[in-house]
Write an enzyme that holds these catalytic residues in place. Structure first.
Site, short mmCIF file in Angstrom:
data_model
loop_
_atom_site.label_atom_id
_atom_site.label_comp_id
_atom_site.label_asym_id
_atom_site.label_seq_id
_atom_site.Cartn_x
_atom_site.Cartn_y
_atom_site.Cartn_z
N ASP A 195 1.03 -1.43 0.05
CA ASP A 195 0.23 0.57 0.08
C ASP A 195 1.13 1.37 -0.09
O ASP A 195 1.66 1.24 -0.37
CB ASP A 195 -0.86 0.10 1.03
CG ASP A 195 -1.94 1.19 1.55
OD1 ASP A 195 -2.39 1.49 0.34
OD2 ASP A 195 -1.88 1.84 2.89
N SER A 196 0.36 2.51 -0.32
CA SER A 196 1.02 3.45 0.02
C SER A 196 1.28 3.62 0.67
O SER A 196 2.49 4.51 1.55
CB SER A 196 0.12 5.05 -0.59
OG SER A 196 -1.13 4.83 0.02
N GLY A 222 -2.93 8.96 -3.91
CA GLY A 222 -4.61 9.35 -4.27
C GLY A 222 -4.61 10.48 -5.12
O GLY A 222 -5.31 10.59 -5.37
N CYS A 257 -4.25 -1.73 -1.47
CA CYS A 257 -4.69 -0.20 -1.84
C CYS A 257 -5.41 -0.22 -3.50
O CYS A 257 -5.10 -0.80 -4.35
CB CYS A 257 -3.36 0.28 -2.81
SG CYS A 257 -2.84 1.88 -2.95
N ASN A 258 -6.51 0.36 -3.23
CA ASN A 258 -7.28 0.68 -4.41
C ASN A 258 -7.50 1.59 -4.98
O ASN A 258 -7.17 1.76 -5.92
CB ASN A 258 -8.62 1.15 -3.41
CG ASN A 258 -9.41 0.45 -2.73
OD1 ASN A 258 -10.40 0.01 -3.05
ND2 ASN A 258 -8.72 0.62 -1.46
N GLU A 314 -2.70 8.83 8.05
CA GLU A 314 -0.82 8.91 9.06
C GLU A 314 -0.24 8.79 9.63
O GLU A 314 0.10 8.60 10.35
CB GLU A 314 -0.49 8.87 7.41
CG GLU A 314 -0.91 8.04 5.68
CD GLU A 314 -0.09 6.70 6.59
OE1 GLU A 314 1.47 6.60 6.79
OE2 GLU A 314 -0.28 5.80 5.24
N CYS A 347 -10.78 2.98 0.13
CA CYS A 347 -9.57 2.78 0.39
C CYS A 347 -9.36 2.34 1.52
O CYS A 347 -9.62 2.16 2.83
CB CYS A 347 -9.41 4.73 0.54
SG CYS A 347 -7.95 5.32 1.30
N HIS A 402 -7.17 2.74 3.81
CA HIS A 402 -7.13 3.73 4.90
C HIS A 402 -8.43 3.88 5.94
O HIS A 402 -8.03 3.67 7.20
CB HIS A 402 -6.61 4.82 5.06
CG HIS A 402 -5.01 5.06 4.44
ND1 HIS A 402 -4.31 4.81 3.24
CD2 HIS A 402 -4.04 5.76 5.57
CE1 HIS A 402 -2.64 4.50 3.35
NE2 HIS A 402 -2.96 5.19 4.01
#
Ligand code: DGL
Length: 280
Positions: free
Chosen positions: A10-11, A43, A73-74, A154, A187, A189
Protein backbone atom coordinates in the site's frame (compact mmCIF):
# COMPACT_ATOMS: atom_id res chain seq x y z
CA UNK A 1 2.66 -26.79 0.36
CA UNK A 2 4.23 -23.39 -0.28
CA UNK A 3 5.89 -21.65 2.67
CA UNK A 4 6.78 -18.49 0.75
CA UNK A 5 5.05 -15.36 2.11
CA UNK A 6 2.08 -13.55 0.62
CA UNK A 7 3.12 -10.05 -0.45
CA UNK A 8 0.92 -7.06 0.41
CA UNK A 9 1.53 -3.43 -0.38
CA UNK A 10 0.00 0.00 0.00
CA UNK A 11 1.08 3.63 -0.14
CA UNK A 12 1.32 3.54 3.65
CA UNK A 13 -0.33 1.81 6.55
CA UNK A 14 -3.82 1.40 5.03
CA UNK A 15 -3.10 -2.03 3.55
CA UNK A 16 -2.42 -3.30 7.06
CA UNK A 17 -6.20 -3.42 7.52
CA UNK A 18 -6.29 -6.57 5.34
CA UNK A 19 -3.76 -8.42 7.49
CA UNK A 20 -5.80 -9.34 10.63
CA UNK A 21 -8.36 -11.14 8.45
CA UNK A 22 -5.58 -13.15 6.78
CA UNK A 23 -3.79 -13.97 10.04
CA UNK A 24 -7.04 -15.12 11.65
CA UNK A 25 -8.42 -17.18 8.76
CA UNK A 26 -5.10 -18.46 7.36
CA UNK A 27 -2.81 -18.70 10.43
CA UNK A 28 -0.12 -20.73 8.67
CA UNK A 29 0.44 -18.13 5.94
CA UNK A 30 3.40 -15.78 6.23
CA UNK A 31 3.19 -12.11 5.27
CA UNK A 32 5.62 -9.68 3.66
CA UNK A 33 4.22 -6.15 3.69
CA UNK A 34 5.52 -2.96 2.12
CA UNK A 35 4.11 0.44 3.07
CA UNK A 36 5.47 3.32 1.04
CA UNK A 37 5.25 5.72 3.98
CA UNK A 38 7.97 8.00 2.60
CA UNK A 39 5.87 8.74 -0.50
CA UNK A 40 2.29 8.54 0.79
CA UNK A 41 -0.34 9.61 -0.18
CA UNK A 42 -0.66 8.17 -3.68
CA UNK A 43 -4.27 9.17 -4.27
CA UNK A 44 -3.56 12.76 -5.26
CA UNK A 45 -0.58 11.93 -7.51
CA UNK A 46 -0.46 11.50 -11.28
CA UNK A 47 -1.22 8.05 -12.68
CA UNK A 48 2.29 7.75 -14.13
CA UNK A 49 3.80 8.37 -10.67
CA UNK A 50 1.52 5.84 -8.99
CA UNK A 51 2.38 3.29 -11.69
CA UNK A 52 6.13 3.76 -11.39
CA UNK A 53 6.11 3.54 -7.55
CA UNK A 54 3.89 0.44 -7.69
CA UNK A 55 6.09 -1.39 -10.20
CA UNK A 56 9.12 -0.78 -7.95
CA UNK A 57 7.30 -2.23 -4.97
CA UNK A 58 6.04 -5.27 -6.89
CA UNK A 59 9.61 -5.95 -8.08
CA UNK A 60 10.81 -5.72 -4.47
CA UNK A 61 8.18 -8.15 -3.19
CA UNK A 62 8.87 -10.65 -5.98
CA UNK A 63 12.64 -10.41 -5.38
CA UNK A 64 11.94 -11.11 -1.72
CA UNK A 65 10.06 -14.32 -2.47
CA UNK A 66 6.37 -13.34 -2.47
CA UNK A 67 4.30 -16.22 -3.89
CA UNK A 68 1.42 -13.91 -4.69
CA UNK A 69 0.85 -10.17 -4.40
CA UNK A 70 -2.22 -8.58 -2.86
CA UNK A 71 -2.55 -4.96 -3.94
CA UNK A 72 -3.90 -3.72 -0.62
CA UNK A 73 -4.49 -0.29 -2.11
CA UNK A 74 -7.55 0.81 -4.05
CA UNK A 75 -5.65 3.64 -5.72
CA UNK A 76 -3.05 1.27 -7.18
CA UNK A 77 -5.67 -1.36 -8.08
CA UNK A 78 -7.69 1.31 -9.89
CA UNK A 79 -4.68 2.76 -11.68
CA UNK A 80 -2.30 0.02 -12.78
CA UNK A 81 -3.42 -3.53 -11.98
CA UNK A 82 -2.90 -4.46 -15.65
CA UNK A 83 0.66 -3.08 -15.70
CA UNK A 84 1.55 -4.99 -12.53
CA UNK A 85 0.16 -8.24 -13.96
CA UNK A 86 2.05 -7.70 -17.20
CA UNK A 87 5.32 -7.07 -15.31
CA UNK A 88 5.05 -10.29 -13.27
CA UNK A 89 2.93 -12.73 -15.25
CA UNK A 90 4.12 -15.69 -13.14
CA UNK A 91 2.95 -14.21 -9.83
CA UNK A 92 -0.77 -14.09 -9.03
CA UNK A 93 -1.63 -10.40 -8.58
CA UNK A 94 -4.86 -9.65 -6.75
CA UNK A 95 -6.51 -6.21 -6.89
CA UNK A 96 -8.79 -5.16 -4.05
CA UNK A 97 -11.60 -3.65 -6.12
CA UNK A 98 -12.85 -6.80 -7.88
CA UNK A 99 -13.68 -8.77 -4.68
CA UNK A 100 -15.35 -5.71 -3.13
CA UNK A 101 -17.43 -5.14 -6.25
CA UNK A 102 -18.60 -8.78 -6.14
CA UNK A 103 -19.58 -8.34 -2.48
CA UNK A 104 -21.59 -5.19 -3.29
CA UNK A 105 -23.32 -6.82 -6.26
CA UNK A 106 -24.10 -9.85 -4.09
CA UNK A 107 -25.69 -7.94 -1.25
CA UNK A 108 -27.37 -4.95 -2.96
CA UNK A 109 -30.34 -4.58 -5.28
CA UNK A 110 -31.89 -1.68 -7.25
CA UNK A 111 -33.61 -0.48 -4.04
CA UNK A 112 -30.23 0.39 -2.49
CA UNK A 113 -28.32 3.65 -2.89
CA UNK A 114 -24.64 2.75 -2.96
CA UNK A 115 -21.92 5.27 -2.14
CA UNK A 116 -18.25 4.77 -2.95
CA UNK A 117 -15.64 6.89 -1.16
CA UNK A 118 -11.95 6.85 -2.00
CA UNK A 119 -8.96 8.87 -3.08
CA UNK A 120 -9.07 11.28 -6.00
CA UNK A 121 -7.32 8.76 -8.27
CA UNK A 122 -9.68 5.91 -7.35
CA UNK A 123 -12.80 8.02 -7.84
CA UNK A 124 -11.49 9.59 -11.06
CA UNK A 125 -10.81 6.11 -12.49
CA UNK A 126 -14.45 5.04 -12.11
CA UNK A 127 -13.10 1.54 -11.40
CA UNK A 128 -15.69 0.71 -8.72
CA UNK A 129 -18.67 1.78 -10.81
CA UNK A 130 -17.29 -0.06 -13.81
CA UNK A 131 -16.79 -3.31 -11.87
CA UNK A 132 -20.09 -3.16 -9.96
CA UNK A 133 -22.23 -2.17 -12.94
CA UNK A 134 -20.53 -4.91 -14.97
CA UNK A 135 -22.03 -7.37 -12.48
CA UNK A 136 -25.41 -5.69 -12.11
CA UNK A 137 -26.27 -2.77 -14.36
CA UNK A 138 -29.42 -1.93 -12.33
CA UNK A 139 -27.51 -0.76 -9.25
CA UNK A 140 -27.49 2.90 -8.22
CA UNK A 141 -23.98 4.22 -7.47
CA UNK A 142 -22.65 7.63 -6.41
CA UNK A 143 -19.05 8.39 -5.54
CA UNK A 144 -17.01 10.99 -3.68
CA UNK A 145 -13.30 11.64 -3.26
CA UNK A 146 -12.18 12.37 0.32
CA UNK A 147 -8.50 13.33 -0.12
CA UNK A 148 -7.84 14.84 3.33
CA UNK A 149 -8.68 11.66 5.24
CA UNK A 150 -5.55 9.62 4.40
CA UNK A 151 -3.00 12.20 5.68
CA UNK A 152 -4.92 12.49 8.96
CA UNK A 153 -5.02 8.71 9.36
CA UNK A 154 -1.29 8.39 8.55
CA UNK A 155 -0.72 10.95 11.35
CA UNK A 156 -2.80 8.84 13.73
CA UNK A 157 -5.41 11.59 14.15
CA UNK A 158 -8.43 9.34 14.51
CA UNK A 159 -10.06 9.73 17.93
CA UNK A 160 -10.29 13.48 17.53
CA UNK A 161 -12.90 16.04 16.53
CA UNK A 162 -10.71 17.06 13.56
CA UNK A 163 -11.35 13.62 12.08
CA UNK A 164 -15.08 13.76 12.76
CA UNK A 165 -15.31 17.23 11.21
CA UNK A 166 -13.37 16.05 8.14
CA UNK A 167 -15.66 13.05 7.71
CA UNK A 168 -18.71 15.29 8.01
CA UNK A 169 -17.20 17.79 5.57
CA UNK A 170 -17.06 15.06 2.91
CA UNK A 171 -20.04 12.91 3.82
CA UNK A 172 -22.89 15.00 5.27
CA UNK A 173 -24.11 16.38 1.95
CA UNK A 174 -22.96 13.39 -0.13
CA UNK A 175 -24.92 10.86 1.94
CA UNK A 176 -28.09 12.91 2.36
CA UNK A 177 -28.25 14.30 -1.18
CA UNK A 178 -27.84 10.85 -2.73
CA UNK A 179 -29.85 8.98 -0.05
CA UNK A 180 -26.94 6.58 0.47
CA UNK A 181 -27.73 3.47 2.56
CA UNK A 182 -24.65 1.36 1.68
CA UNK A 183 -21.17 2.87 1.87
CA UNK A 184 -18.09 1.21 0.36
CA UNK A 185 -14.82 2.15 2.06
CA UNK A 186 -12.89 2.40 -1.23
CA UNK A 187 -9.54 3.15 0.40
CA UNK A 188 -7.75 0.71 2.69
CA UNK A 189 -7.04 3.50 5.17
CA UNK A 190 -10.75 4.05 5.82
CA UNK A 191 -11.44 0.92 7.90
CA UNK A 192 -9.35 2.69 10.55
CA UNK A 193 -12.10 5.33 10.78
CA UNK A 194 -14.99 2.92 10.30
CA UNK A 195 -15.94 3.43 13.95
CA UNK A 196 -16.11 7.22 13.46
CA UNK A 197 -18.24 6.84 10.31
CA UNK A 198 -20.61 4.35 11.91
CA UNK A 199 -20.98 6.54 15.01
CA UNK A 200 -21.78 9.61 12.88
CA UNK A 201 -24.15 7.73 10.53
CA UNK A 202 -25.46 4.72 12.52
CA UNK A 203 -27.92 3.46 9.89
CA UNK A 204 -25.31 3.08 7.14
CA UNK A 205 -24.47 -0.42 5.92
CA UNK A 206 -20.68 -0.39 5.46
CA UNK A 207 -18.75 -2.59 3.00
CA UNK A 208 -15.08 -3.07 3.85
CA UNK A 209 -12.96 -4.24 0.88
CA UNK A 210 -10.09 -5.11 3.26
CA UNK A 211 -12.31 -7.86 4.64
CA UNK A 212 -13.92 -8.86 1.34
CA UNK A 213 -10.57 -9.68 -0.30
CA UNK A 214 -9.88 -12.54 2.11
CA UNK A 215 -11.98 -15.12 0.26
CA UNK A 216 -10.25 -14.24 -3.03
CA UNK A 217 -6.82 -14.66 -1.42
CA UNK A 218 -7.85 -18.05 -0.06
CA UNK A 219 -9.38 -19.04 -3.41
CA UNK A 220 -6.24 -18.18 -5.40
CA UNK A 221 -3.99 -20.01 -2.91
CA UNK A 222 -6.20 -23.09 -3.21
CA UNK A 223 -6.51 -22.96 -7.01
CA UNK A 224 -2.76 -22.48 -7.51
CA UNK A 225 -1.76 -25.14 -4.93
CA UNK A 226 0.01 -22.40 -2.94
CA UNK A 227 -1.40 -22.91 0.55
CA UNK A 228 1.26 -22.85 3.25
CA UNK A 229 -0.01 -25.98 4.97
CA UNK A 230 0.76 -26.73 8.58
CA UNK A 231 4.16 -25.76 9.91
CA UNK A 232 6.59 -28.68 10.25
CA UNK A 233 6.35 -30.24 13.73
CA UNK A 234 8.59 -28.50 16.21
CA UNK A 235 8.91 -25.31 14.15
CA UNK A 236 6.30 -23.53 16.22
CA UNK A 237 8.17 -24.43 19.41
CA UNK A 238 11.62 -23.72 18.06
CA UNK A 239 11.74 -20.29 19.69
CA UNK A 240 11.71 -16.88 18.14
CA UNK A 241 15.43 -16.65 17.54
CA UNK A 242 15.70 -20.10 15.99
CA UNK A 243 14.09 -19.29 12.65
CA UNK A 244 13.41 -16.21 10.57
CA UNK A 245 10.36 -14.09 11.35
CA UNK A 246 6.99 -15.33 10.06
CA UNK A 247 5.99 -11.83 9.00
CA UNK A 248 8.11 -8.93 7.78
CA UNK A 249 6.78 -5.37 7.62
CA UNK A 250 8.79 -2.98 5.48
CA UNK A 251 8.26 0.75 5.30
CA UNK A 252 10.11 3.28 3.18
CA UNK A 253 9.98 5.52 6.28
CA UNK A 254 9.76 3.39 9.39
CA UNK A 255 8.29 5.98 11.72
CA UNK A 256 7.19 5.37 15.28
CA UNK A 257 3.65 6.01 14.11
CA UNK A 258 3.87 3.18 11.55
CA UNK A 259 5.02 0.67 14.18
CA UNK A 260 2.37 1.93 16.62
CA UNK A 261 -0.31 1.49 13.98
CA UNK A 262 0.87 -2.05 13.18
CA UNK A 263 0.53 -2.91 16.85
CA UNK A 264 -2.83 -1.18 17.04
CA UNK A 265 -4.23 -2.88 13.91
CA UNK A 266 -2.85 -6.35 14.55
CA UNK A 267 -3.46 -6.15 18.29
CA UNK A 268 -1.28 -7.52 21.05
CA UNK A 269 -1.25 -10.97 19.36
CA UNK A 270 1.83 -13.06 19.87
CA UNK A 271 3.06 -13.05 16.28
CA UNK A 272 6.65 -13.40 15.16
CA UNK A 273 7.33 -10.29 13.08
CA UNK A 274 10.19 -8.05 12.04
CA UNK A 275 9.94 -4.36 11.14
CA UNK A 276 12.38 -3.01 8.59
CA UNK A 277 13.05 0.25 6.85
CA UNK A 278 14.04 0.26 3.20
CA UNK A 279 14.19 2.82 0.37
CA UNK A 280 13.50 1.42 -3.09
N1 DGL B 1 -4.76 3.13 1.00
C1 DGL B 1 -4.82 3.61 -0.31
C2 DGL B 1 -6.05 3.20 -1.06
O1 DGL B 1 -6.60 2.18 -0.76
C3 DGL B 1 -4.08 4.79 -0.78
C4 DGL B 1 -4.26 6.07 -0.08
C5 DGL B 1 -3.35 7.14 -0.63
O2 DGL B 1 -2.14 6.94 -0.59
O3 DGL B 1 -3.83 8.17 -1.08
O4 DGL B 1 -6.48 3.88 -1.95
Amino acid sequence: MDRRPIGFFDSGLGGLTCIPYVMKALPDERVIYFGDTARTPYGSKAESTIRSFSLEIADFLVENGAKMIVIACNTVSATCLGDLRARHPGVPMLGIIGPAARAVAGRCGPENRIGIIGTKATIRSGAYSHEILGLNGALDISQAACPALVPLIEEGIIQHEIMDLSIKYYLDHFLSYNGIDTLVLGCTHYPLIRGNIQRLYPSLDIVDPSEEILSSIDGVLADMGMRAGKRPTGEADAGRGARGPDHVFYASDLSENFVNMINRILGPADFNAAFRSIRL
